[in-house]
Structure formats: C-alpha cells, structure tokens
Write an enzyme that holds these catalytic residues in place. Structure first.
Site, short mmCIF file in Angstrom:
data_model
loop_
_atom_site.label_atom_id
_atom_site.label_comp_id
_atom_site.label_asym_id
_atom_site.label_seq_id
_atom_site.Cartn_x
_atom_site.Cartn_y
_atom_site.Cartn_z
N LYS A 1 41.14 55.49 32.97
CA LYS A 1 40.18 56.30 33.73
C LYS A 1 40.24 57.79 33.39
O LYS A 1 39.71 58.19 32.35
CB LYS A 1 40.33 55.98 35.22
CG LYS A 1 40.06 54.49 35.46
CD LYS A 1 39.78 54.04 36.87
CE LYS A 1 39.24 52.61 36.85
NZ LYS A 1 40.05 51.61 37.50
N ASP B 1 51.10 50.92 38.06
CA ASP B 1 49.77 50.93 37.48
C ASP B 1 49.02 52.12 38.08
O ASP B 1 48.47 52.05 39.18
CB ASP B 1 49.04 49.61 37.78
CG ASP B 1 47.65 49.57 37.15
OD1 ASP B 1 47.21 50.60 36.61
OD2 ASP B 1 47.02 48.50 37.22
N TYR C 1 44.45 45.36 42.03
CA TYR C 1 43.71 44.98 40.83
C TYR C 1 44.35 45.63 39.63
O TYR C 1 44.63 46.83 39.64
CB TYR C 1 42.25 45.43 40.96
CG TYR C 1 41.40 45.10 39.74
CD1 TYR C 1 41.10 43.78 39.41
CD2 TYR C 1 40.90 46.11 38.92
CE1 TYR C 1 40.33 43.47 38.30
CE2 TYR C 1 40.12 45.81 37.81
CZ TYR C 1 39.84 44.49 37.50
OH TYR C 1 39.08 44.19 36.40
C1 LIG Z 1 40.34 50.19 36.84
C2 LIG Z 1 41.72 49.66 36.91
C3 LIG Z 1 42.25 48.82 35.92
C4 LIG Z 1 41.40 48.28 34.79
O1 LIG Z 1 40.94 49.29 33.96
P1 LIG Z 1 39.67 48.97 33.00
O2 LIG Z 1 39.54 50.22 32.19
O3 LIG Z 1 38.52 48.71 33.91
O4 LIG Z 1 40.03 47.80 32.18
C5 LIG Z 1 43.57 48.45 36.00
N1 LIG Z 1 44.34 48.87 37.02
C6 LIG Z 1 43.87 49.66 38.00
C7 LIG Z 1 44.78 50.11 39.08
C8 LIG Z 1 42.54 50.07 37.99
O5 LIG Z 1 42.08 50.83 38.98
#
Ligand SMILES: *Cc1c(COP(=O)(O)O)cnc(C)c1O
Length: 429
Positions: A271, A243, A148
């Site tokens: 995060k 990511d 994701y």
């Molecule tokens: C949570 C997450 C996102 C998206 O971040 P948001 O702040 O919810 O837009 C993108 N990549 C990864 C790996 C994530 O865990």
C-alpha cells in the site's frame, strides 16, 4: 440534501464492464455487493477529492484502499514518476532506486535488516510465510479470525465464531490440504493462542497478525495482546510476523511496531510504500531473510519486482511523509474527525475505532474488539448511510467492515464538511 446526483455514466459503464470483466470488476468489494446499487466508475482524483464518470465530486476516504496517504495525483509523486517512466518502465535487472527505497523502509522499520520487494501485499505475505516455514522447518501458521492477509491460498481461512483450531477453507478452489496447517484464533484472545500453542507449539512456524486490524473495520489490540504474542512466539521458538501492509506509515513514519515498541521477526508492507503503484515488501532479521534466494534455499522471484517506476512512486511518497508536521497535521485531522463522529453518534451509542489515520464507525453499540463483536453491526443501516454519504459528496469504503483512510490532502474545512455530511446521513437513515 438538494438535488439527487446522476450516476447514468457509471451505470452504463458497469453494464458494459459486466460483459467483459468478471462481475464487472477486478477486485470483489468494488462491485458494491454489500451496499447494493451500482459501483461508481472514477475518472480522476485531485488531492483529497475524486471525481466519478458523471463528474460528481467526492471527498475521498478510501484513497485506493490505503496507498494514497498524500491524496490523489500528488504533484511531486507524479512529476518524479513521469521522469523515471521516461527512462523506461522496467529492466528486470537491478536499479539504484531499489536501494533508496529499501534504505527508507529500513529507517522506518529498524526490525527489517534485509528487504525483498514484490508487487503486492499478497505476494509479500506469501514470501513471509514461506521464509518463516523454511527458517523454522515447521509448517503451521496461526492467524486470527477476521484478519486479511491477501488472497494466497493458505490465508483464505475465515473463522466462524469461537476458536477454530484446524482451518476450513474460506474460498472454493482452496483444497483442505492447503489450509490444514493454518490455525485460527480470535483476535485479542490470548487464552485461545496459549491453548493452541499448548497443543501445537512445536509445529508452529509463525503467528501472522494485522497488529492493528484494518480489514474487519479498525480494531485495536487490548490487554497487551501484541506483547503476549511476542512472548508466546519467543517461548516456543516460533516467529512473529506483523502484517503492516495497511498499518505501515498510517500513524507515524513507521508502523504499529514503532508505536507499540514491539519487534516482530518479519514484517510485510505494501500500500503506502508503493504510492499508488503495485509494490509490496517483506523483510526481517538478517538470519531469517538470508534464507531467501539467492542467499538461501527459499525460492521467491518476480518479473516486475523492484521496477523503477514503482520504486520511484514509493520513494517520492515516503519523502513527503518525512517532512516536518506531515503526521502532526494528519493525526490532528483524524482526531477532529473521530471526536466529531463520536459527538454525532453519542445518542445512538455507536462504536468508533481509530488508529492513526484509519477509522471505522461501526453501526453497533457493542465494543468492537474482534470478529464476533464486529459482526454485530447493522449492515443494512450502514448501506443506507453509505448512499446518503454519496449523495452528500463523501466517498467512504462501500462496506461496514473496512477502515476509512484519511490523506494529508484533507483540510480542516473538508473535515467540517464531512462531519456535516455524517450528521445528515445518519439522521436521514
Ligand atoms: C491489503 C492487504 C493485503 C493484500 O495486499 P494486496 O496488495 O491487495 O495484495 C495483505 N495484508 C493486509 C493487512 C492488507 O491490508
């Protein structure tokens, strides 16, 4: 289990919320669709604990889905943020806190020569993809099934089983034309990546990967997978995007790239670096990031980007993480939890995957290494387990396909309580 908990207030709030908010929530997993029942409305958090609207207390393993690595309402973070907020919430102009947080991020991620702050992980990924395309002057992006990367159109491509070479939208409202340049391969499948590069290599701007996956549950790379991705992208002059929105600062003051000694070209963060405030970041090699406006022709902007309150929350959080023993204690607790869970589920043969302070108990005997193996899990059994855990005062993510997050606020006693609850919740299923 003694008294059944009351959720009367959460239930009343959820009924009311549904009159005004789409599905009663502002982000879909919060609606508890995959575990059934009514979502809990939270009133407050304190250290390792959250309290719902009915004043039930839980040991929290969600931590706002990752950001709260220090636990809830950490006094230092709250104190610093309050002071900063008193000076004004946003200026839409540069402030010194942006420099401070960028320096800390670069110290943890030396691969990021230049950093751009945004307001979410989704935005960070959008920026990273745009700059990768601008820099390479290529359009295609390869992602992995079950990873994701936020809700940007081109990343909303899910995989079915097997290799899907050309993307099919995983959401209504995403035109085929928006995802035609998204290629998909199974995670941990180097051969699939190679064969896609054989066909499209010179059109691929970048591979984007959760270097350790958190978003189909916790899934680890195998057989040198990350090094192979590095080798393949280098061979084809494509970029490698890690990511690390979820994995950043989860196991060390850095990310998977530090743990595994692999240097991506671009990194996305979010995060933890916002300490509970809306923050994302992308950055990488100087020549690549110099493509971004105002230095270069790749446009990206944000009204609230780098705002002082969010920057302060990040700075205060990372400052706590730099204290000696923070990670030693966190990983010690994580190991104790992992070992404990493994002992409890040994007779059932369930799979437990962990990276640093992220962990998933999969309700399957299959070794989970990608999307296809993850979905062999018994989600009904998980749903029962989830509610048993709630009754036992433990809040874990309301879905099988998520990672549990430990915070530094957990004590050894909390871990013991958690293991006792897991034991009871599994065997009551
Ligand atoms: C949570 C997450 C996102 C998206 O971040 P948001 O702040 O919810 O837009 C993108 N990549 C990864 C790996 C994530 O865990």
């Amino acid at each position: 289990m003694s008294n059944k908990k009351s959720f009367a207030k959460s239930q009343a709030l959820f009924l009311k919320a549904q009159e005004h908010l789409v599905g009663g929530v502002n982000s879909p997993v919060r609606a508890f669709k995959s575990v059934g029942g009514t979502p809990l409305f939270f009133d407050r958090g304190q250290g390792a604990y959250v309290f719902d609207a009915d004043d039930n207390r839980y040991i929290d393993y969600v931590g706002s889905w990752g950001p709260l690595i220090l636990g809830h309402a950490h006094p230092k973070v709250i104190g610093d943020v309050t002071k900063t907020l008193n000076k004004g919430a946003s200026f839409g102009a540069p402030c010194h806190l942006e420099i401070e947080l960028a320096e800390m991020v670069k110290q943890a991620f030396p691969s990021m020569d230049l950093v751009r702050f945004v307001s979410s992980g989704t935005e960070a990924v959008m920026g990273a993809i745009r700059v990768a395309r601008g820099y390479t002057q290529r359009n295609k992006i390869l992602k992995f099934t079950g990873c994701y990367h936020g809700h940007t159109d081109s990343m909303l491509v899910q995989g079915g089983s097997g290799i899907m070479t050309l993307g099919i939208p995983g959401s209504k409202g995403v035109p085929d034309s928006f995802v035609k340049d998204t290629l998909v391969a199974p995670y941990n499948d180097v051969e699939a990546v190679r064969s896609i590069f054989n066909e499209f290599g010179n059109e691929i701007a970048a591979i984007i990967v959760e270097p350790i996956v958190g978003n189909m549950g916790c899934v680890l790379p195998e057989n040198n997978f990350l090094q192979e991705l590095r080798n393949i992208t280098t061979q084809y002059n494509s970029l490698l995007i890690f990511d690390e929105v979820m994995t950043g600062f989860r196991s060390c003051f850095g990310g998977v790239q530090k743990d595994f000694g692999i240097t991506p070209d671009i990194t996305t963060l979010g995060k933890v670096i916002g300490g509970g405030m809306p923050v994302g970041a992308y950055g990488g090699r100087k020549d690549i990031m110099s493509m971004v406006a105002p230095l270069g022709p790749v446009y990206q902007a944000g009204t609230l980007s780098g705002n002082p309150v969010a920057m302060q929350a990040g700075i205060s959080t990372l400052t706590e993480l730099m204290k000696p023993d923070f990670y030693t204690n966190l990983l010690d607790n994580a190991t104790q939890l992992e070992d404990g869970i493994k002992a409890i589920v040994a007779d059932k043969g369930f799979t437990v995957n962990r990276y640093g302070s992220m962990i998933t108990l999969f309700f399957t005997k299959t070794h989970v290494k990608d999307y296809d193996t993850a979905i062999t899990s018994d989600t009904e059994a998980f749903a029962k387990f989830f509610w048993n855990m709630i009754e036992n005062g433990i809040y874990i993510p309301p879905s099988q396909y998520e990672s549990w997050f430990l915070s530094g606020a957990l004590t050894k006693e909390d871990i013991k309580t958690t293991l006792a609850a897991i034991n009871e919740s599994i065997n009551n299923n």
